[in-house]
Scaffold this motif. Structure first.
Motif, PDB file in Angstrom:
ATOM      1  N   UNK A 216      39.018  30.198  47.926  1.00  0.00           N
ATOM      2  CA  UNK A 216      39.664  29.349  48.609  1.00  0.00           C
ATOM      3  C   UNK A 216      39.030  28.668  49.552  1.00  0.00           C
ATOM      4  N   UNK A 217      38.233  29.305  50.526  1.00  0.00           N
ATOM      5  CA  UNK A 217      37.639  28.843  51.790  1.00  0.00           C
ATOM      6  C   UNK A 217      36.404  27.854  51.042  1.00  0.00           C
ATOM      7  N   UNK A 218      35.807  28.426  50.376  1.00  0.00           N
ATOM      8  CA  UNK A 218      34.472  27.773  49.703  1.00  0.00           C
ATOM      9  C   UNK A 218      34.927  26.477  49.151  1.00  0.00           C
ATOM     10  N   UNK A 219      36.027  26.424  48.395  1.00  0.00           N
ATOM     11  CA  UNK A 219      36.436  25.322  47.712  1.00  0.00           C
ATOM     12  C   UNK A 219      37.242  24.223  48.457  1.00  0.00           C
ATOM     13  N   UNK A 220      37.693  24.730  49.682  1.00  0.00           N
ATOM     14  CA  UNK A 220      38.244  23.877  50.616  1.00  0.00           C
ATOM     15  C   UNK A 220      37.030  22.940  51.481  1.00  0.00           C
TER      16      UNK A 220
END
Length: 331
Positions: A216-220
């Motif tokens: 989630x964080x990497x995608x964001x």
């Protein structure tokens, strides 16, 4: 949620840590063998931490940081119109500890002061909150962070090797021509990934936390860079929440960020919750001051689940060295 402001300037950052230093290698016990501690240190990158002692509280650290920053900037206290304090370790159940800090600093009544109960995503969310409050009305604001209570329980003994205490203050004001971009997200359906019930121990699903950050964080981060048309070479430094070294380095790898551009503080201070991003900036103030101005990509993520990014340009002239103190305010 994406957004940006065209008139928000971050003027300076100050950080204060307790004098009490704990070396993780000295924490051998029946539950924590030296082998287990060394394994944990290799995984997290955390070798030592600062811990509150005596009567000192988390808010003492934030107050001292704010006092240092006001003096550094030579701000009139009457010019400060907002105090937002990010903490999960308030002094009292009510009122907000921000009001106690307002009193300690001698800031007048023409000021909005309140707490925000956020953890590791709190700093980036706090910048957005403060910016939203002052971008039309003007004035100056203090964003304060600190966490740390000596009586907090942990589900696993090894979790004590992760967390340190620190307080920070960030000065923010309105100035036309300063672009600040942000994106924030929340997912309450996964609140049990990191949570603490009243009077009980904090519980954390480490595997789920790792998956959350890498996915989630990497995608964001990648989506945020694309949304604001930012190329990696335009960012001087990246400052991510200091949960553990393995997570930060994996995030950098997934997002194609050179490790030479990452700022760290966790080796000497551990996971300091909402303070970890500004604390890392202050720890690396000598490196940052090689340039008069830097573009920073800030990212916080954790309890909630919640995560967010802020991209800003700031002058390095008022990034202060980390100060140690054992001072306690008697309200």
């Amino acid at each position: 949620m994406f957004g940006e402001y065209s008139n928000i300037a971050v003027r300076g950052i100050a950080s204060v840590v307790p004098k009490k230093n704990i070396e993780n290698l000295d924490c051998v016990s029946d539950e924590l063998s030296s082998h287990k501690i060394n394994k944990q240190m290799r995984l997290t990158g955390i070798e030592r931490r600062r811990i509150l002692s005596g009567e000192q509280t988390a808010s003492d650290l934030a107050t001292l940081a704010a006092s240092d920053l006001i003096e550094e900037l030579e701000w009139s206290k009457d010019s400060i119109k907002v105090i937002v304090y990010i903490t999960q370790s308030p002094d009292l159940e009510i009122p907000s500890t921000a009001l106690l800090i307002q009193k300690r600093l001698g800031i007048g009544k023409n000021c909005l002061a309140f707490d925000v109960n956020l953890g590791c995503s709190g700093y980036t969310a706090g910048i957005q909150i403060v910016s939203g409050l002052i971008h039309q009305t003007g004035g100056r604001a203090l964003l304060l962070t600190s966490d740390g209570r000596k009586d907090i329980k942990r589900k696993r003994a090894a979790d004590y090797l992760l967390f340190g205490h620190a307080g920070t203050a960030t000065a923010i004001e309105v100035e036309e021509g300063n672009r600040l971009c942000y994106r924030h997200q929340s997912d309450g359906s996964r609140f049990r990934t990191i949570f603490r019930e009243h009077g009980k121990a904090t519980e954390m699903d480490g595997t789920a936390v790792f998956a959350f950050t890498i996915n989630d964080v990497a995608e964001s981060i990648e989506q945020t860079m694309q949304y604001f048309s930012l190329e990696e070479n335009l960012i001087d430094y990246y400052v991510f929440h200091q949960g553990q070294r393995m997570i930060i380095d994996n995030l950098a790898d997934v997002c194609g960020i050179p490790l030479s551009k990452m700022l760290y503080s966790l080796q000497d201070y551990g996971n300091t919750s909402s303070s970890s991003v500004p604390l890392s900036i202050c720890k690396e103030e000598e490196k940052l001051k090689k340039k008069s101005q830097v573009k920073l990509y800030l990212c916080g993520y954790g309890v909630g689940l919640s995560w967010g990014s802020v991209i800003l340009d700031m002058s390095t002239s008022h990034i202060l060295k980390i100060r140690e103190s054992s001072y306690h305010y008697h309200d």
